[in-house]
Design a protein around this motif. Structure first.
Motif, PDB file in Angstrom:
ATOM      1  N   LYS A   1       0.486  -1.201  -0.033  1.00  0.00           N
ATOM      2  CA  LYS A   1       0.010  -0.312   0.180  1.00  0.00           C
ATOM      3  C   LYS A   1       1.098   1.240  -0.137  1.00  0.00           C
ATOM      4  O   LYS A   1       1.722   1.424   1.132  1.00  0.00           O
ATOM      5  CB  LYS A   1      -1.135  -0.043   1.294  1.00  0.00           C
ATOM      6  CG  LYS A   1      -1.728  -1.369   0.885  1.00  0.00           C
ATOM      7  CD  LYS A   1      -2.759  -0.838   2.436  1.00  0.00           C
ATOM      8  CE  LYS A   1      -3.357  -2.832   2.323  1.00  0.00           C
ATOM      9  NZ  LYS A   1      -4.280  -2.512   4.392  1.00  0.00           N
TER      10      LYS A   1
ATOM     11  N   ASP B   1     -10.628   8.369  -5.959  1.00  0.00           N
ATOM     12  CA  ASP B   1     -11.186   6.954  -5.881  1.00  0.00           C
ATOM     13  C   ASP B   1     -10.774   6.034  -7.082  1.00  0.00           C
ATOM     14  O   ASP B   1     -10.326   4.231  -6.534  1.00  0.00           O
ATOM     15  CB  ASP B   1     -12.640   7.542  -6.174  1.00  0.00           C
ATOM     16  CG  ASP B   1     -13.092   5.949  -5.601  1.00  0.00           C
ATOM     17  OD1 ASP B   1     -13.491   5.982  -4.783  1.00  0.00           O
ATOM     18  OD2 ASP B   1     -13.867   4.980  -6.413  1.00  0.00           O
TER      19      ASP B   1
ATOM     20  N   LYS C   1      -6.998   3.529  -5.733  1.00  0.00           N
ATOM     21  CA  LYS C   1      -7.734   2.647  -4.342  1.00  0.00           C
ATOM     22  C   LYS C   1      -7.252   1.286  -4.945  1.00  0.00           C
ATOM     23  O   LYS C   1      -6.900   0.446  -3.648  1.00  0.00           O
ATOM     24  CB  LYS C   1      -8.855   2.748  -3.529  1.00  0.00           C
ATOM     25  CG  LYS C   1      -8.985   3.882  -2.541  1.00  0.00           C
ATOM     26  CD  LYS C   1      -9.789   4.300  -1.850  1.00  0.00           C
ATOM     27  CE  LYS C   1     -11.723   3.859  -2.602  1.00  0.00           C
ATOM     28  NZ  LYS C   1     -12.077   4.698  -2.118  1.00  0.00           N
TER      29      LYS C   1
ATOM     30  N   TYR D   1      -3.253   5.166  -1.964  1.00  0.00           N
ATOM     31  CA  TYR D   1      -3.704   6.478  -0.622  1.00  0.00           C
ATOM     32  C   TYR D   1      -3.707   7.923  -0.924  1.00  0.00           C
ATOM     33  O   TYR D   1      -2.350   7.957  -1.758  1.00  0.00           O
ATOM     34  CB  TYR D   1      -4.232   5.956   0.365  1.00  0.00           C
ATOM     35  CG  TYR D   1      -4.879   4.703   0.262  1.00  0.00           C
ATOM     36  CD1 TYR D   1      -6.069   4.160   0.106  1.00  0.00           C
ATOM     37  CD2 TYR D   1      -3.926   3.265  -0.136  1.00  0.00           C
ATOM     38  CE1 TYR D   1      -6.546   2.389   0.222  1.00  0.00           C
ATOM     39  CE2 TYR D   1      -4.440   1.744   0.174  1.00  0.00           C
ATOM     40  CZ  TYR D   1      -5.935   1.820   0.046  1.00  0.00           C
ATOM     41  OH  TYR D   1      -6.568   0.562   0.366  1.00  0.00           O
TER      42      TYR D   1
ATOM     43  N   ASN E   1     -12.965  10.578   3.249  1.00  0.00           N
ATOM     44  CA  ASN E   1     -13.500  10.644   4.125  1.00  0.00           C
ATOM     45  C   ASN E   1     -12.635  12.362   4.771  1.00  0.00           C
ATOM     46  O   ASN E   1     -11.520  12.608   4.184  1.00  0.00           O
ATOM     47  CB  ASN E   1     -12.621   9.757   5.871  1.00  0.00           C
ATOM     48  CG  ASN E   1     -12.686   8.331   4.993  1.00  0.00           C
ATOM     49  OD1 ASN E   1     -14.362   8.206   5.018  1.00  0.00           O
ATOM     50  ND2 ASN E   1     -12.275   7.201   5.352  1.00  0.00           N
TER      51      ASN E   1
ATOM     52  N   THR F   1      -7.972   9.623   1.431  1.00  0.00           N
ATOM     53  CA  THR F   1      -9.157   7.948   0.512  1.00  0.00           C
ATOM     54  C   THR F   1      -8.390   6.576   1.577  1.00  0.00           C
ATOM     55  O   THR F   1      -9.417   5.650   1.090  1.00  0.00           O
ATOM     56  CB  THR F   1      -8.305   8.051  -1.000  1.00  0.00           C
ATOM     57  OG1 THR F   1      -7.195   7.916  -1.151  1.00  0.00           O
ATOM     58  CG2 THR F   1      -8.897   9.146  -1.720  1.00  0.00           C
ATOM     59  N   LEU F   2      -7.789   6.849   2.663  1.00  0.00           N
ATOM     60  CA  LEU F   2      -7.682   6.062   3.468  1.00  0.00           C
ATOM     61  C   LEU F   2      -8.711   5.230   3.947  1.00  0.00           C
ATOM     62  O   LEU F   2      -9.380   5.700   4.122  1.00  0.00           O
ATOM     63  CB  LEU F   2      -7.028   6.300   4.371  1.00  0.00           C
ATOM     64  CG  LEU F   2      -5.154   6.801   4.430  1.00  0.00           C
ATOM     65  CD1 LEU F   2      -4.693   7.102   5.304  1.00  0.00           C
ATOM     66  CD2 LEU F   2      -4.493   5.370   3.892  1.00  0.00           C
ATOM     67  N   PRO F   3      -8.932   3.856   4.249  1.00  0.00           N
ATOM     68  CA  PRO F   3     -10.304   3.166   5.306  1.00  0.00           C
ATOM     69  C   PRO F   3     -10.150   4.261   6.504  1.00  0.00           C
ATOM     70  O   PRO F   3      -9.511   4.174   6.986  1.00  0.00           O
ATOM     71  CB  PRO F   3      -8.956   1.876   5.467  1.00  0.00           C
ATOM     72  CG  PRO F   3      -8.255   1.779   4.427  1.00  0.00           C
ATOM     73  CD  PRO F   3      -7.673   2.862   4.081  1.00  0.00           C
ATOM     74  N   MET F   4     -11.344   3.536   6.806  1.00  0.00           N
ATOM     75  CA  MET F   4     -11.784   4.490   7.939  1.00  0.00           C
ATOM     76  C   MET F   4     -11.170   3.686   9.242  1.00  0.00           C
ATOM     77  O   MET F   4     -11.574   4.181  10.315  1.00  0.00           O
ATOM     78  CB  MET F   4     -13.596   4.030   7.955  1.00  0.00           C
ATOM     79  CG  MET F   4     -14.836   4.365   7.279  1.00  0.00           C
ATOM     80  SD  MET F   4     -16.387   4.672   7.671  1.00  0.00           S
ATOM     81  CE  MET F   4     -17.034   4.821   5.782  1.00  0.00           C
ATOM     82  N   THR F   5     -10.715   2.942   8.840  1.00  0.00           N
ATOM     83  CA  THR F   5      -9.855   2.583  10.726  1.00  0.00           C
ATOM     84  C   THR F   5      -8.924   2.918  11.014  1.00  0.00           C
ATOM     85  O   THR F   5      -8.201   2.529  11.928  1.00  0.00           O
ATOM     86  CB  THR F   5      -9.480   0.622  10.243  1.00  0.00           C
ATOM     87  OG1 THR F   5      -8.598   0.990   8.722  1.00  0.00           O
ATOM     88  CG2 THR F   5     -10.925  -0.027   9.699  1.00  0.00           C
TER      89      THR F   5
END
Length: 322
Positions: free
Chosen positions: A88, A104, A107, A112, A155, A173-177
């Motif tokens: 990544k 987008d 991804k 990202y 986000n 654009t990173l994951p919500m985690t």
């Protein structure tokens, strides 16, 4: 040395602060159709884990105005074609890089981005993202939310600096985690690349292009990155071998932080504690001078030895005399 060891949630990512860097064009650069010439330069990326610099791509040789974002997109897309790795990759860039539709699509290639949200961005709120507001890493975070633009969701982190009270809005654009405080801190760490450019211009005297030839200019920029990395290695080795010695750049930064903390406390505020953790400092001028002196001394010794060998070859009887 891993400058991001305080953020284990990012272990799977290669993280680079990227930015355009421009210097004076070469003196023989041809003027364009309007009779003008511009600064020459390209895009560099600074690894926020190791502090090492790499040259990404040339933007202009000085014959046209720089449009770095389209060039960056082309560069990343070329990398996608030849890269089969699942690693990544996170790019931290200024607000000019924001292109929701394009990022987008990235991804799917594990690319990202983190950037500053543009003030005029028009996007409706979709939902709030829950986060641990009591965790130190999320200090200053007021909201973590999903927004939508042109059908693309992304986000946004609302971060209020506890030192100044100023609100910053970061987009990713990173994951919500990923913790929102981590996102905010990575953007602040992006400014490290500006200190890098300060090193190359002030200490390496990299102020003018050697040539308007694109291949030559690319080589110049690669050599600039290589020179910087050698100095960075020397800096890190000296810190490891003699940890009792405080490098001037580190001492200056720590003193500045303490002053900021004292001033903030007078206003019932405080500096984000994450700022006190390890960060990539500007390479000390002491390190650079030490390396320069070693090179000069080495060259002088080499010249002496070459001269001595030449004399012995031309006059072998000297060996017997000594």
């Amino acid at each position: 040395m891993d400058y991001l060891k305080a953020f284990p949630e990012l272990d799977e990512y290669t993280i680079e602060a990227a930015d355009g860097h421009f210097i004076d064009h070469a003196c023989h650069t041809e003027k364009n159709s309007k009779g003008k010439v511009y600064a020459a330069g390209g895009i560099y990326a600074l690894n926020l884990r190791s502090g090492l610099l790499r040259f990404l791509c040339l933007v202009t040789n000085g014959t046209q105005r720089h449009q770095e974002i389209p060039v960056l997109r082309d560069h990343i897309e070329k990398q996608n074609k030849g890269n089969n790795s699942s690693q990544k990759h996170l790019y931290v860039y200024d607000k000019a890089v924001t292109d929701f539709v394009w990022w987008d699509r990235q991804k799917r290639h594990a690319n990202y981005m983190i950037s500053m949200l543009k003030e005029n961005s028009i996007a409706p709120l979709v939902e709030s993202i829950p986060f641990d507001s009591h965790h130190e890493i999320n200090t200053g975070v007021e909201a973590y939310s999903v927004y939508e633009n042109k059908g693309i969701k992304f986000n946004v982190v609302d971060y209020r600096d506890p030192e100044t009270g100023k609100l910053h809005r970061f987009v990713t654009t990173l994951p919500m985690t990923i913790n929102p405080g981590t996102i905010a801190m990575l953007y602040f760490k992006r400014w490290t690349i500006e200190k890098t450019f300060n090193n190359t211009k002030s200490n390496f005297k990299e102020t003018k292009a050697w040539s308007s030839n694109t291949r030559s200019l690319e080589n110049q920029m690669r050599l600039t990155a290589m020179s910087y990395n050698l100095m960075r290695v020397f800096e890190e080795i000296s810190k490891t071998q003699q940890p009792e010695l405080i490098h001037p750049s580190d001492k200056k930064y720590s003193e500045a932080l303490e002053i900021r903390q004292q001033q903030a406390q007078k206003r019932d505020r405080f500096v984000n504690p994450l700022f006190f953790q390890a960060r990539i400092s500007r390479i000390s001028s002491y390190t650079i001078r030490a390396v320069q002196n070693a090179i000069i001394t080495g060259m002088s010794l080499q010249c002496f030895m070459s001269s001595l060998v030449a004399r012995l070859v031309s006059r072998p009887q000297l060996i017997g005399e000594h």
